[in-house]
Design a protein around this motif. Structure first.
Motif, PDB file in Angstrom:
ATOM      1  N   THR A 477       0.862  -1.182   0.000  1.00  0.00           N
ATOM      2  CA  THR A 477       0.000   0.000   0.000  1.00  0.00           C
ATOM      3  C   THR A 477       0.898   1.232   0.000  1.00  0.00           C
ATOM      4  N   PRO A 478       1.471   1.585  -1.149  1.00  0.00           N
ATOM      5  CA  PRO A 478       2.475   2.656  -1.194  1.00  0.00           C
ATOM      6  C   PRO A 478       2.003   3.983  -0.619  1.00  0.00           C
ATOM      7  N   GLN A 479       0.694   4.263  -0.700  1.00  0.00           N
ATOM      8  CA  GLN A 479       0.213   5.552  -0.198  1.00  0.00           C
ATOM      9  C   GLN A 479       0.147   5.590   1.326  1.00  0.00           C
ATOM     10  N   ALA A 480       0.282   4.435   1.979  1.00  0.00           N
ATOM     11  CA  ALA A 480       0.202   4.393   3.432  1.00  0.00           C
ATOM     12  C   ALA A 480       1.518   4.850   4.050  1.00  0.00           C
ATOM     13  N   LYS A 481       1.408   5.487   5.200  1.00  0.00           N
ATOM     14  CA  LYS A 481       2.591   5.867   5.947  1.00  0.00           C
ATOM     15  C   LYS A 481       3.033   4.687   6.806  1.00  0.00           C
ATOM     16  N   SER A 482       4.313   4.709   7.207  1.00  0.00           N
ATOM     17  CA  SER A 482       4.849   3.590   7.980  1.00  0.00           C
ATOM     18  C   SER A 482       4.581   3.714   9.470  1.00  0.00           C
ATOM     19  N   LEU A 483       4.317   4.930   9.950  1.00  0.00           N
ATOM     20  CA  LEU A 483       4.117   5.145  11.379  1.00  0.00           C
ATOM     21  C   LEU A 483       2.751   5.772  11.620  1.00  0.00           C
ATOM     22  N   HIS A 484       1.937   5.118  12.440  1.00  0.00           N
ATOM     23  CA  HIS A 484       0.570   5.582  12.678  1.00  0.00           C
ATOM     24  C   HIS A 484       0.300   5.738  14.171  1.00  0.00           C
ATOM     25  N   MET A 485      -0.604   6.661  14.480  1.00  0.00           N
ATOM     26  CA  MET A 485      -1.056   6.873  15.853  1.00  0.00           C
ATOM     27  C   MET A 485      -2.582   6.773  15.866  1.00  0.00           C
ATOM     28  N   PHE A 486      -3.114   5.980  16.810  1.00  0.00           N
ATOM     29  CA  PHE A 486      -4.555   5.756  16.886  1.00  0.00           C
ATOM     30  C   PHE A 486      -5.053   6.075  18.297  1.00  0.00           C
ATOM     31  N   ALA A 487      -6.199   6.735  18.363  1.00  0.00           N
ATOM     32  CA  ALA A 487      -6.877   6.944  19.636  1.00  0.00           C
ATOM     33  C   ALA A 487      -7.844   5.780  19.854  1.00  0.00           C
ATOM     34  N   LEU A 488      -7.872   5.241  21.069  1.00  0.00           N
ATOM     35  CA  LEU A 488      -8.731   4.103  21.382  1.00  0.00           C
ATOM     36  C   LEU A 488     -10.053   4.580  21.976  1.00  0.00           C
ATOM     37  N   THR A 489     -11.118   3.928  21.585  1.00  0.00           N
ATOM     38  CA  THR A 489     -12.437   4.174  22.166  1.00  0.00           C
ATOM     39  C   THR A 489     -13.059   2.828  22.506  1.00  0.00           C
ATOM     40  N   LEU A 490     -14.049   2.862  23.387  1.00  0.00           N
ATOM     41  CA  LEU A 490     -14.698   1.639  23.849  1.00  0.00           C
ATOM     42  C   LEU A 490     -16.127   1.609  23.327  1.00  0.00           C
ATOM     43  N   ASN A 491     -16.506   0.481  22.721  1.00  0.00           N
ATOM     44  CA  ASN A 491     -17.847   0.330  22.165  1.00  0.00           C
ATOM     45  C   ASN A 491     -18.384  -1.037  22.579  1.00  0.00           C
ATOM     46  N   ASP A 492     -19.298  -1.066  23.545  1.00  0.00           N
ATOM     47  CA  ASP A 492     -19.850  -2.317  24.070  1.00  0.00           C
ATOM     48  C   ASP A 492     -18.761  -3.274  24.536  1.00  0.00           C
ATOM     49  N   GLY A 493     -17.757  -2.730  25.196  1.00  0.00           N
ATOM     50  CA  GLY A 493     -16.685  -3.559  25.726  1.00  0.00           C
ATOM     51  C   GLY A 493     -15.591  -3.885  24.740  1.00  0.00           C
ATOM     52  N   ARG A 494     -15.770  -3.479  23.476  1.00  0.00           N
ATOM     53  CA  ARG A 494     -14.777  -3.768  22.445  1.00  0.00           C
ATOM     54  C   ARG A 494     -13.978  -2.511  22.102  1.00  0.00           C
ATOM     55  N   LEU A 495     -12.691  -2.690  21.901  1.00  0.00           N
ATOM     56  CA  LEU A 495     -11.845  -1.557  21.534  1.00  0.00           C
ATOM     57  C   LEU A 495     -11.992  -1.250  20.053  1.00  0.00           C
ATOM     58  N   THR A 496     -12.070   0.029  19.754  1.00  0.00           N
ATOM     59  CA  THR A 496     -12.046   0.499  18.367  1.00  0.00           C
ATOM     60  C   THR A 496     -11.031   1.632  18.289  1.00  0.00           C
ATOM     61  N   VAL A 497     -10.631   1.964  17.068  1.00  0.00           N
ATOM     62  CA  VAL A 497      -9.607   2.999  16.901  1.00  0.00           C
ATOM     63  C   VAL A 497     -10.108   4.121  16.006  1.00  0.00           C
ATOM     64  N   ASP A 498      -9.654   5.317  16.328  1.00  0.00           N
ATOM     65  CA  ASP A 498      -9.863   6.490  15.484  1.00  0.00           C
ATOM     66  C   ASP A 498      -8.491   7.012  15.084  1.00  0.00           C
ATOM     67  N   THR A 499      -8.324   7.282  13.803  1.00  0.00           N
ATOM     68  CA  THR A 499      -7.034   7.739  13.319  1.00  0.00           C
ATOM     69  C   THR A 499      -6.720   9.134  13.841  1.00  0.00           C
ATOM     70  N   GLU A 500      -5.526   9.273  14.398  1.00  0.00           N
ATOM     71  CA  GLU A 500      -5.035  10.565  14.856  1.00  0.00           C
ATOM     72  C   GLU A 500      -4.117  11.147  13.781  1.00  0.00           C
ATOM     73  N   PRO A 501      -3.811  12.455  13.874  1.00  0.00           N
ATOM     74  CA  PRO A 501      -2.848  13.023  12.915  1.00  0.00           C
ATOM     75  C   PRO A 501      -1.540  12.243  12.922  1.00  0.00           C
ATOM     76  N   LEU A 502      -0.963  12.092  11.742  1.00  0.00           N
ATOM     77  CA  LEU A 502       0.256  11.312  11.614  1.00  0.00           C
ATOM     78  C   LEU A 502       1.436  12.004  12.288  1.00  0.00           C
ATOM     79  N   ILE A 503       2.390  11.190  12.702  1.00  0.00           N
ATOM     80  CA  ILE A 503       3.649  11.727  13.200  1.00  0.00           C
ATOM     81  C   ILE A 503       4.334  12.489  12.057  1.00  0.00           C
ATOM     82  N   HIS A 504       4.935  13.628  12.368  1.00  0.00           N
ATOM     83  CA  HIS A 504       5.562  14.460  11.338  1.00  0.00           C
ATOM     84  C   HIS A 504       6.981  13.958  11.050  1.00  0.00           C
ATOM     85  N   ASP A 505       7.097  13.111  10.023  1.00  0.00           N
ATOM     86  CA  ASP A 505       8.403  12.541   9.698  1.00  0.00           C
ATOM     87  C   ASP A 505       8.710  12.638   8.201  1.00  0.00           C
TER      88      ASP A 505
END
Length: 559
Positions: A477-505
């Motif tokens: 997936t060439p368009q993807a960055k190699s380093l990602h940051m995700f915020a975690l949220t809880l939905n009915d006891g299950r973890l889900t992720v929301d994409t945070e701004p990328l690390i500036h590299d």
């Protein structure tokens, strides 16, 4: 052959700083704004870059020479006079692999000579300019071999974040840094281990516990103390054999059970064999730093954690032969407390869940994760990883768990304990809640844009949910960055992720070295290779360390 930037392969969050390693560099980033703070670089990075550049130039010049010769000499009936071998040619043959200024430059001339002396045409020249190992040759000469690429294979830190530890796999060195708390590292020491480290941890009493690919576990102090008041050097490289103690820490008076007596006798035999091999070549004064052999498996070690029960510490180790061993802590590491035996495939990783010190979770080549009472060696529950992997990749027939992690998620009823896993080649993060009954419930699949290589979780702060930092391989997936940051949220006891701004590299990405896809795969995809071959192929019928030696990829360091 297509090339790409070497991706991040290790991440470690500590306090307000994220340490992220790619190749032979460790970068630090602020977790407040994602900005780059500093970079530490392995000394071999520039050496490899110079050789790659010189070799690439020589190859291009040789290719041009071949094309010119084919165009001008296609109708010639006689080849030019054969070039005589000179003394400097012999010198080039004997030059070290990393000497890019001589061997790479000579290689271009040698390749041109080969073209002029070869009357068999361009097609055969193409077939003959490489040997079986991929080196470009020219009638007894070859291009400079590119040195092993430096790759940081482990990054961790002390609980207070004041010291950071890293391991470079190609040269077996453990690096220790002082951390100023703001993301800047100061190198304190580098120590070359006898064998390549496969797992490391730092204990509360400032000891480094290191497991290696040949089954041994060593301890060494975090901070190097000079051997004498006049010694100022912080660089120390031991004689690999002399690092073993001359006598076991235990004896027949302190060991009573039949199993531990057998382990003690085995250790004595190992020491005797090492002494015979060492002969008179060992240094009289031993290694330049304190190094103590604690215990050994007969198989490659893959995982290591320190456990605590009833105010006593234990060393928990997992290996390629499906075993998890629980040993007592220093100085009784020779005493085996229990075994956790239920895996039918290799153990890829183990983790003690946050706030649940007497519970262990393990995973590897099996379809399931196992939950253990590790001190008793008893399976409490297990859950399927393969079924979750098939939710996003239905064709998946097996999994290779490459990383297990734990985190606490704040809730109104208190902190909830979660176990997080990644599997090699599966574009997802899997998570489960560890219940009070020691079962893994509320499974969740968090899809990623590319294959995960490693991840780290930040600690929950002021009841704020933790964040996940993930290093991925964007080759497919060439368009993807190699380093990602995700915020975690809880939905009915299950973890889900929301994409945070990328690390500036972005600037770091532009300056990073490139490598072929096959090279990146051989460097960063090593977990599935732990699966033993069946069906009578190469290495079939071997057991223990002999089988390990037969099945380790050819690129593996055998020293």
């Amino acid at each position: 052959m297509s090339t790409m930037k070497i991706p991040y392969n290790r991440v470690h969050a500590r306090g307000d700083v994220l340490f992220a390693a790619r190749g032979g560099k460790i970068h630090s980033f602020s977790l407040h704004d994602g900005k780059h703070i500093s970079t530490w670089q392995h000394p071999d990075v520039e050496k490899v870059a110079d050789v790659v550049k010189a070799t690439s130039k020589a190859q291009n010049e040789a290719t041009v020479a071949m094309e010119v010769d084919d165009a001008q000499g296609a109708d010639e009936s006689e080849p030019p006079a054969k070039r005589q071998r000179r003394q400097d040619d012999d010198d080039a043959d004997n030059a070290p692999a990393g000497d890019s200024e001589t061997t790479a430059a000579d290689a271009a001339t040698q390749e041109k000579d080969k073209v002029h002396n070869n009357g068999e045409g361009k097609e055969e020249g193409k077939n003959k300019n490489k040997n079986k190992k991929g080196k470009f040759e020219s009638k007894g000469h070859h291009f400079a071999r590119v040195p092993d690429r430096p790759v940081i294979t482990q990054v961790t830190s002390t609980a207070d974040g004041r010291h950071v530890l890293a391991v470079s796999g190609h040269d077996k060195i453990i690096w220790v840094f002082e951390h100023d708390g703001q993301g800047r590292l100061t190198q304190l020491s580098q120590r070359t281990m006898p064998k390549r480290p496969s797992a490391v941890t730092i204990t509360p009493d400032s000891q480094i516990i290191c497991a290696d690919k040949f089954g041994d576990v060593y301890s060494l102090p975090l901070i190097v103390i000079p051997r004498s008041p006049s010694s100022t050097s912080r660089l120390s490289t031991p004689n690999p054999v002399s690092t073993r103690p001359s006598v076991p820490a235990a004896n027949t008076l302190t060991v009573h059970s039949k199993r531990n007596l057998e382990a003690l006798n085995h250790q004595k035999k190992q020491l005797e064999l090492a002494k015979q091999k060492r002969g008179d070549t060992a240094k009289a004064d031993g290694p330049d730093f304190e190094l103590t052999l604690l215990l050994g498996h007969v198989s490659m070690l893959t995982a290591l954690v320190i456990g605590e029960s009833e105010q006593r510490r234990y060393i928990l180790t997992g290996d390629r032969d499906e075993h998890i061993r629980v040993s007592r802590y220093i100085p009784q590491a020779h005493v085996i407390e229990s075994f956790c035996l239920a895996h039918e495939e290799f153990v890829g990783d183990i983790v003690i869940p946050a706030s649940r010190g007497e519970i262990l979770v393990s995973g590897g080549g099996d379809e399931e994760l196992f939950v253990w009472d590790w001190k008793a060696g008893k399976v409490l529950s297990k859950t399927s990883v393969l079924s979750l992997a098939r939710d996003i990749a239905p064709e998946t027939s097996k999994v290779a768990v490459s990383g297990l992690y734990t985190l606490l998620y704040p809730s109104e009823s208190g902190n909830l304990t979660y176990v997080v896993a990644i599997s090699e080649g599966i574009k997802a993060i899997f998570s489960w809640q560890l219940t009070a009954e020691n079962t893994l419930n509320n499974p969740s699949v968090m899809e990623l844009p590319a294959n995960p290589l490693h991840l780290s979780a930040s600690a929950a702060d002021n009841n704020a949910p933790p964040k996940l930092f993930v290093a991925v391989d964007p080759r497919q997936t060439p368009q993807a960055k190699s380093l990602h940051m995700f915020a975690l949220t809880l939905n009915d006891g299950r973890l889900t992720v929301d994409t945070e701004p990328l690390i500036h590299d972005e600037s770091l990405e532009a300056a990073e070295m490139e490598a072929s896809e096959s090279e990146i795969r051989s460097l960063l995809y090593t977990v599935e290779n732990l699966r033993k071959q069946t069906g009578g192929g190469e290495g079939a019928g071997l057991e223990g360390a002999e089988a390990d030696a037969a099945e380790i990829p050819a690129t593996e360091d055998q020293e």
